[in-house]
Design an enzyme around this catalytic site. Sequence first.
Site, PDB file in Angstrom:
ATOM      1  N   SER A 241     -21.647  81.689   5.134  1.00  0.00           N
ATOM      2  CA  SER A 241     -22.042  81.096   3.866  1.00  0.00           C
ATOM      3  C   SER A 241     -21.108  79.958   3.437  1.00  0.00           C
ATOM      4  O   SER A 241     -20.892  79.046   4.214  1.00  0.00           O
ATOM      5  CB  SER A 241     -22.124  82.210   2.826  1.00  0.00           C
ATOM      6  OG  SER A 241     -23.066  81.869   1.875  1.00  0.00           O
TER       7      SER A 241
ATOM      8  N   LYS B  40     -19.727  76.801   5.830  1.00  0.00           N
ATOM      9  CA  LYS B  40     -19.602  75.350   5.581  1.00  0.00           C
ATOM     10  C   LYS B  40     -18.176  74.946   5.933  1.00  0.00           C
ATOM     11  O   LYS B  40     -17.917  73.920   6.572  1.00  0.00           O
ATOM     12  CB  LYS B  40     -19.857  75.026   4.104  1.00  0.00           C
ATOM     13  CG  LYS B  40     -21.137  75.623   3.495  1.00  0.00           C
ATOM     14  CD  LYS B  40     -21.292  75.233   2.009  1.00  0.00           C
ATOM     15  CE  LYS B  40     -22.076  76.203   1.151  1.00  0.00           C
ATOM     16  NZ  LYS B  40     -23.443  76.443   1.434  1.00  0.00           N
TER      17      LYS B  40
ATOM     18  N   TRP C  27     -32.811  80.581   0.587  1.00  0.00           N
ATOM     19  CA  TRP C  27     -31.914  79.707  -0.190  1.00  0.00           C
ATOM     20  C   TRP C  27     -31.110  78.799   0.755  1.00  0.00           C
ATOM     21  O   TRP C  27     -30.820  77.657   0.436  1.00  0.00           O
ATOM     22  CB  TRP C  27     -30.999  80.608  -1.029  1.00  0.00           C
ATOM     23  CG  TRP C  27     -30.026  79.946  -1.948  1.00  0.00           C
ATOM     24  CD1 TRP C  27     -28.663  80.061  -1.904  1.00  0.00           C
ATOM     25  CD2 TRP C  27     -30.307  79.116  -3.087  1.00  0.00           C
ATOM     26  NE1 TRP C  27     -28.091  79.352  -2.930  1.00  0.00           N
ATOM     27  CE2 TRP C  27     -29.064  78.760  -3.675  1.00  0.00           C
ATOM     28  CE3 TRP C  27     -31.490  78.625  -3.661  1.00  0.00           C
ATOM     29  CZ2 TRP C  27     -28.965  77.942  -4.802  1.00  0.00           C
ATOM     30  CZ3 TRP C  27     -31.387  77.800  -4.790  1.00  0.00           C
ATOM     31  CH2 TRP C  27     -30.150  77.478  -5.342  1.00  0.00           C
TER      32      TRP C  27
ATOM     33  N   HIS D 273     -29.239  87.447   3.592  1.00  0.00           N
ATOM     34  CA  HIS D 273     -28.005  86.663   3.649  1.00  0.00           C
ATOM     35  C   HIS D 273     -26.809  87.589   3.883  1.00  0.00           C
ATOM     36  O   HIS D 273     -26.381  88.287   2.966  1.00  0.00           O
ATOM     37  CB  HIS D 273     -27.873  85.943   2.299  1.00  0.00           C
ATOM     38  CG  HIS D 273     -26.746  84.977   2.224  1.00  0.00           C
ATOM     39  ND1 HIS D 273     -26.710  83.814   2.966  1.00  0.00           N
ATOM     40  CD2 HIS D 273     -25.602  84.988   1.489  1.00  0.00           C
ATOM     41  CE1 HIS D 273     -25.607  83.150   2.668  1.00  0.00           C
ATOM     42  NE2 HIS D 273     -24.912  83.847   1.780  1.00  0.00           N
TER      43      HIS D 273
HETATM   44  C1  GCU Z   1     -24.300  80.584  -3.173  1.00  0.00           C
HETATM   45  C2  GCU Z   1     -24.353  79.115  -2.856  1.00  0.00           C
HETATM   46  C3  GCU Z   1     -24.442  78.862  -1.338  1.00  0.00           C
HETATM   47  C4  GCU Z   1     -23.360  79.626  -0.622  1.00  0.00           C
HETATM   48  C5  GCU Z   1     -23.402  81.083  -1.013  1.00  0.00           C
HETATM   49  C6  GCU Z   1     -22.274  81.932  -0.442  1.00  0.00           C
HETATM   50  O1  GCU Z   1     -25.540  81.174  -2.890  1.00  0.00           O
HETATM   51  O2  GCU Z   1     -25.433  78.545  -3.544  1.00  0.00           O
HETATM   52  O3  GCU Z   1     -24.327  77.482  -1.055  1.00  0.00           O
HETATM   53  O4  GCU Z   1     -23.477  79.450   0.760  1.00  0.00           O
HETATM   54  O5  GCU Z   1     -23.287  81.198  -2.417  1.00  0.00           O
HETATM   55  O6  GCU Z   1     -21.211  81.414  -0.135  1.00  0.00           O
HETATM   56  O7  GCU Z   1     -22.467  83.156  -0.353  1.00  0.00           O
END
Ligand code: GCU
Length: 377
Positions: free
Chosen positions: A217, A221, A308, A358
Amino acid sequence: MNDTNYDEALVPDVELPPLLRLADGSPVADADTWREQRRPQLLALFAQQVYGQTPVQNLPLHLETLEETALPGGALRRQLRLLIDGAHSVHLLLWIPRQRPAPLFLGLNFNGNHTTHPDPGILAPSGDRAARGSSAGRWPVEDILARGYGLATLCCDDLYPDRVDGRADSVQRLFEAPGDEGGAWGAVATWAWGLSRALDALLQTGDCGPVALIGHSRLGKTALWAAARDERFALVVSNNSGCAGAALSRRRFGETLAAINTRFPHWFCRNFRAWNEREDELPLDQHMLLALAAPRPLYVASASEDLWADPRGEFLATLAASPVWQLLGHEGLPVREQPAPDTAVAGRVGYHLRRGGHDITVWDWERYLDFADAQLR
Ligand code: GCU
């Protein structure tokens, strides 16, 4: 977000900025032009427009072993303190398999090292709220060790507390203030810098082989940006990294730039906000970030219910990045269509769409270990 699009029929026709053309439009037709010209151009673009500039200042790093425990079966658990510039401490939890030196996965965790495993010997930050072992499901330590890999983890909050006003308590306070505020580094770049410092520490310990980066997540990134900047990382895994990670921004499916920059303004540089609702004008898209991992092995994973994060956009970015591996003499992604759920595909670039939500699961880890077996051994 009320206006989130989850309808594939409403995804705009996407024309990606060309990966294999220099800024002046001339083609990138050989490995040298990629390495010497295109790769540096793209790194500079992502630093200017997305993650911010990481200072070049080198801060002294002092390592201290806080404790080491021999585990039944011959593995070791070791905890290190990284003291940065004599003023900022980060704790690194390291698991080393019986046979060493061994390849190792390095990844940031969200809530503290003590949450990644129930072992009562793992040091917890004082006053911490997160429960011991609460994210152990995401860190199958025993399986990883049994497969002959080490694992190292540190908490992202130790580097930059993950909140809008976290900067003052972050490691950024040790650096000279940046001249250009719009391009100043955000939390993701700071976490990525910390991964490189963790790598410095691992390289000093004699029992680590090649270091693979992994992140879920927001930390996925981060893993991608860290691997782009630091070519010492031998392999990178992006798990459900989504918007500003592996997913194409131009599709505007699921999380958009406006959504991420509004909810998490501290993650990126201020210049990134200028592209909210102007995705088509962005001089880059996330396939270019993935390509910065080449020629090293890259694995991107999505989850079918994680809309998402735009699973299809993650696949399409991986596919669009793949020609760079081919240019550099490797097999990229071996398919052109998104594979069926729960099916891993891999050349030197791998991908799967896990059925479910997720998360990072044992099934995901098994695929990453298989990929590392094929690529690093
Ligand atoms: C939120 C956010 C995402 C991210 C995620 C996470 O949902 O919008 O961009 O990847 O958190 O880090 O769990």
